[in-house]
Design an enzyme around this catalytic site. Structure first.
Site, mmCIF file in Angstrom:
data_model
loop_
_atom_site.group_PDB
_atom_site.id
_atom_site.type_symbol
_atom_site.label_atom_id
_atom_site.label_comp_id
_atom_site.label_asym_id
_atom_site.label_seq_id
_atom_site.Cartn_x
_atom_site.Cartn_y
_atom_site.Cartn_z
ATOM 1 C CB SER A 25 -0.878 0.064 1.257
ATOM 2 O OG SER A 25 -1.671 -1.060 1.355
ATOM 3 C CG HIS A 55 -3.296 -2.145 -3.141
ATOM 4 N ND1 HIS A 55 -2.247 -2.920 -2.761
ATOM 5 C CD2 HIS A 55 -3.839 -1.663 -2.012
ATOM 6 C CE1 HIS A 55 -2.147 -2.901 -1.441
ATOM 7 N NE2 HIS A 55 -3.105 -2.144 -0.976
ATOM 8 C CG MET A 205 -4.764 -6.297 7.553
ATOM 9 S SD MET A 205 -6.140 -5.275 7.002
ATOM 10 C CE MET A 205 -6.349 -4.209 8.440
ATOM 11 C CB SER A 206 -0.331 -8.153 3.058
ATOM 12 O OG SER A 206 0.738 -7.307 3.475
HETATM 13 N N1 HPA Z 1 -3.239 -2.837 11.514
HETATM 14 C C1 HPA Z 1 -3.333 -3.755 10.517
HETATM 15 N N2 HPA Z 1 -2.895 -3.532 9.295
HETATM 16 C C2 HPA Z 1 -2.335 -2.335 9.025
HETATM 17 C C3 HPA Z 1 -2.208 -1.341 10.001
HETATM 18 C C4 HPA Z 1 -2.688 -1.616 11.325
HETATM 19 O O1 HPA Z 1 -2.604 -0.779 12.250
HETATM 20 N N3 HPA Z 1 -1.605 -0.276 9.425
HETATM 21 C C5 HPA Z 1 -1.371 -0.631 8.114
HETATM 22 N N4 HPA Z 1 -1.817 -1.875 7.887
#
Ligand code: HPA
Length: 266
Positions: A25, A55, A205-206
């Site tokens: 991102s 993205h 989350m990746s």
């Molecule tokens: N949590 C989960 N995923 C993320 C975060 C977060 O604080 N910041 C960027 N991706």
């Protein structure tokens, strides 16, 4: 797989990449600047489309610092509703195209209280808390074994190169353990406390699904998180995707120069 690989070879005039980079991102600019061939995911047989804003969703091939590089400008996530197998399919394609080293990047929230937004963190290891695993299902032995070892995913020699490059560039580099949740909701303060107690330094989350598959099929992994925010805390500060993208944009110049320097040294 043959379909996909042949399609890519044809579109790229048989470009033979040695290094893969997955750009997270807000970190996709490298693939705007260095682009010999680009193929949108939605044109590639068996690829799924990226649906997240920030993205772009294309494969980009380029000669960078004398290296043949294949970049994913934007990735697919588990929280979009794709399966673990779908989101990691591109890593197997990279393997089939001959990639030996994969640089995984992402935006992540700081769990470690010494981190601040726009810091870059080298991933030394990960904790998979996504509730699934990309290797579930029938195993294709041509890629790797049924029960692959995961004790050495993020290679020490690559970490050392990244640290040396950061030092040469005078870019601060922290290191730590990346904790992966499925998302798409951000964490609660209680969850962040738990992650901290259990050893996570950054949360996102990746990355973990791709790292597992890369390691399984014998690709060396280097992971870099761009810290975009303090992960949810009891101060009650509200977190938005916009804030995450903006913080990644603030780090993108140093991020880009670090990646370029690493490519030179690989
Ligand atoms: N949590 C989960 N995923 C993320 C975060 C977060 O604080 N910041 C960027 N991706």
């Amino acid at each position: 797989m043959k379909n996909t690989v042949n399609f890519i070879k044809e579109k790229t005039n048989d470009f033979q990449p040695e290094i893969g980079i997955i750009l997270g991102s807000g970190l996709g600019e490298l693939a705007d600047e260095y682009c010999d061939y680009a193929i949108p995911y939605n044109e590639i047989p068996n690829f799924v489309k990226s649906t997240v804003q920030g993205h772009k969703g294309r494969l980009v091939f380029a000669d960078i610092s004398g290296k043949k590089v294949m970049m994913m400008q934007g990735r697919n996530h588990f929280y979009e509703g794709h399966t673990m197998q779908e989101i990691t399919y591109p890593v197997k394609v990279m393997k089939a195209l001959g990639i030996k080293t994969l640089i995984l990047t992402n935006a992540a929230g700081a769990v470690n209280e010494s981190f601040k937004p726009a810091d870059l963190m080298i991933i030394t290891d990960h904790i998979n808390f996504m509730g699934s695993n990309p290797l579930i299902g029938i195993n294709d032995e041509t890629f790797g074994e049924r029960f692959p070892d995961m004790s050495n995913i993020y290679k020490k020699n690559l970490i050392d190169i990244a640290k040396k490059c950061a030092n040469d560039l005078k870019v601060d580099l922290t290191e730590g353990i990346y904790w992966a949740n499925s998302g798409p909701s951000y964490e609660t303060p209680a969850e962040i406390n738990m992650i901290r107690k259990l050893g996570g330094d950054a949360v996102g989350m990746s990355t973990v699904p791709e790292a597992i598959v890369a390691n399984y099929c014998g690709i060396d992994v280097l992971g870099i998180s761009c810290i975009t925010n303090a992960a949810s805390s009891s101060t009650g500060a509200k977190l938005s995707h916009k804030e995450v993208i903006e913080a990644a944009a603030n780090a993108k110049t140093k991020f880009k120069s670090l990646i370029l320097e690493i490519l030179k040294k690989l």
